[in-house]
Design a protein around this motif. Structure first.
Motif: not given
Length: 105
Positions: A52-66
């Motif tokens: 879950p931490a890895e998924v959250a980190a990836f989603l946060d990175r994707a949200a920043g890129d968006l």
């Protein structure tokens, strides 16, 4: 029997097969993702699920890129509007007045 084995030509579509869609790509089935939607997305956990931490980190990175992409699009639109306004102003200054066209003082 021959009619069944006859190869029929493919129908041609109105658009070329490799043509890009008009405007930005948008699927008809869903709207584009917003950064807050990516950050708020939660997944169900299962026995051998993802970290879950890895998924959250990836989603946060994707949200920043968006967010960065949306900011760049907004900046580009503002610059386009500014350039169009300047062009219109320049064209109106360069266009002859009606008196010059008619030839009367």
């Amino acid at each position: 029997m021959r009619n069944l084995l006859r190869i029929r030509p493919k129908r041609r579509s109105l658009t070329p097969p490799n043509s890009a869609p008009v405007g930005a790509y948008r699927s008809a089935s869903y709207l584009p993702l917003r950064p807050w939607q990516v950050r708020g997305r939660r997944f169900t956990t299962c026995r051998r699920g993802l970290d879950p931490a890895e998924v959250a980190a990836f989603l946060d990175r994707a949200a920043g890129d968006l967010a960065a992409a949306y900011a760049e699009v907004a900046r580009s639109r503002e610059e386009t509007a500014r350039i169009k306004g300047a062009l219109r102003e320049w064209q109106s200054r360069q266009a002859p007045s009606m008196r010059d066209l008619v030839g009367r003082p």
